[in-house]
Design a protein around this motif. Structure first.
Motif, mmCIF file in Angstrom:
data_model
loop_
_atom_site.group_PDB
_atom_site.id
_atom_site.type_symbol
_atom_site.label_atom_id
_atom_site.label_comp_id
_atom_site.label_asym_id
_atom_site.label_seq_id
_atom_site.Cartn_x
_atom_site.Cartn_y
_atom_site.Cartn_z
ATOM 1 N N VAL A 15 0.317 -7.131 0.829
ATOM 2 C CA VAL A 15 0.579 -7.128 2.263
ATOM 3 C C VAL A 15 1.811 -6.272 2.533
ATOM 4 N N LEU A 16 1.841 -5.678 3.730
ATOM 5 C CA LEU A 16 2.974 -4.865 4.168
ATOM 6 C C LEU A 16 3.853 -5.713 5.075
ATOM 7 N N VAL A 56 8.705 -9.471 9.152
ATOM 8 C CA VAL A 56 7.451 -9.804 9.815
ATOM 9 C C VAL A 56 6.323 -9.055 9.121
ATOM 10 N N VAL A 57 5.216 -9.755 8.906
ATOM 11 C CA VAL A 57 4.048 -9.128 8.295
ATOM 12 C C VAL A 57 3.462 -8.118 9.274
ATOM 13 N N ALA A 58 3.084 -6.955 8.772
ATOM 14 C CA ALA A 58 2.547 -5.891 9.623
ATOM 15 C C ALA A 58 1.285 -6.361 10.340
ATOM 16 N N MET A 99 -1.500 -0.778 14.460
ATOM 17 C CA MET A 99 -0.310 -1.197 13.723
ATOM 18 C C MET A 99 0.801 -0.159 13.784
ATOM 19 N N LEU A 100 0.467 1.121 13.677
ATOM 20 C CA LEU A 100 1.483 2.172 13.633
ATOM 21 C C LEU A 100 2.231 2.304 14.959
ATOM 22 N N ARG A 101 1.636 1.821 16.059
ATOM 23 C CA ARG A 101 2.305 1.862 17.365
ATOM 24 C C ARG A 101 2.943 0.530 17.739
ATOM 25 N N SER A 102 2.801 -0.465 16.893
ATOM 26 C CA SER A 102 3.344 -1.786 17.206
ATOM 27 C C SER A 102 4.862 -1.751 17.194
ATOM 28 N N ALA A 141 10.278 -1.031 4.974
ATOM 29 C CA ALA A 141 8.934 -1.547 4.757
ATOM 30 C C ALA A 141 8.821 -1.970 3.299
ATOM 31 N N VAL A 142 8.242 -3.148 3.081
ATOM 32 C CA VAL A 142 8.135 -3.714 1.739
ATOM 33 C C VAL A 142 6.684 -4.107 1.498
ATOM 34 N N VAL A 143 6.179 -3.796 0.297
ATOM 35 C CA VAL A 143 4.816 -4.159 -0.079
ATOM 36 C C VAL A 143 4.886 -5.287 -1.112
#
Length: 237
Positions: free
Chosen positions: A51-52, A61-63, A69-72, A81-83
């Motif tokens: 999960v991103l 917060v989870v993506a 998503m890219l515009r959120s 950003a962490v995976v």
């Protein structure tokens, strides 16, 4: 003496559960009339079973799901950003026990680990779970006493008691890993001639934790099952 450790697809030195991360600059607008959008190239690769998670203003917060998503707001304002892997993985913890002789007990314990709450994992600062699992094994008075026995190399019952202690403690006092479950997948007890730097490392660990040990203490308990006696003939423990 061992209980087989199942193989994992992970590299032996790979971190778990964080498998990727990157710092982020503010998202920009491509056109003045369009809202800002995060570029997919800004983000670390996300393998299957992960999960991103975005970080902004000290919060995680989870993506969001989906193409938006890219515009959120989470993506646009993110500072990092962490995976995080959410697959069950086998993580190996390898620790030498302190020894009073030239023979040193080396524990190799494989833990089945799974992330249950990625936010809790990051809030606890757990990028790699192995150091905590190693500390869990080392911070055990009973294992330390068994590893320091003079007959540890000659008496196979000692290795059996070490294995039994590991499984018993997991039942009564599992490791405290916020957001992660852990279960013993397999163990191996090896006897080797102690290397000087291993002795120094274990001495440093116990010197650092001595004050905490005196405050919290530890209540020994016998091994699980009826096949292992809680004491060996002529022994004090």
């Amino acid at each position: 003496m061992s209980v087989p450790i199942a193989r994992s697809g992970r590299s032996a030195d790979a971190e778990y559960p964080v498998v990727g991360s990157t710092s982020l600059l503010p998202a920009t607008r491509r056109w003045l009339i369009l809202p800002p959008k995060r570029s997919l190239d800004d983000l670390p690769p996300r393998p299957a079973g992960s999960v991103l998670v975005f970080q902004a203003d000290g919060r995680y917060v989870v993506a969001p799901r989906g193409t938006a998503m890219l515009r959120s707001a989470e993506a646009v304002h993110a500072e990092a950003a962490v995976v995080i892997s959410t697959r069950q993985e086998t993580v190996a913890a390898v620790v030498p026990l302190p020894s009073t002789s030239r023979d040193c007990v080396v524990l190799e314990v494989g833990f089945h680990c799974r992330v249950l709450d990625p936010i809790s994992v990051l809030e606890a600062g757990c990028y790699d779970v192995r150091p905590q699992l190693e500390s869990y094994l080392l911070d055990d008075d009973v294992l330390r006493m068994l590893g320091a026995r003079d007959d540890v190399a000659a008496n196979p019952e000692v290795a059996k008691r070490i294995l039994a202690r590991i499984f018993a403690r997991m039942q009564l006092e599992p490791p405290d890993l916020p957001g992660i479950s852990a279960a013993v997948a397999g163990t191996r007890v090896r006897i080797q001639t102690e290397i000087p730097h291993q002795r120094r490392a274990t001495e440093d660990f116990y010197t650092h934790h001595d004050h905490t040990d005196r405050l919290t203490g530890s209540t020994p308990f016998g091994p699980v099952g009826g096949d292992f006696d809680s004491s060996l003939p002529g022994d004090a423990f």
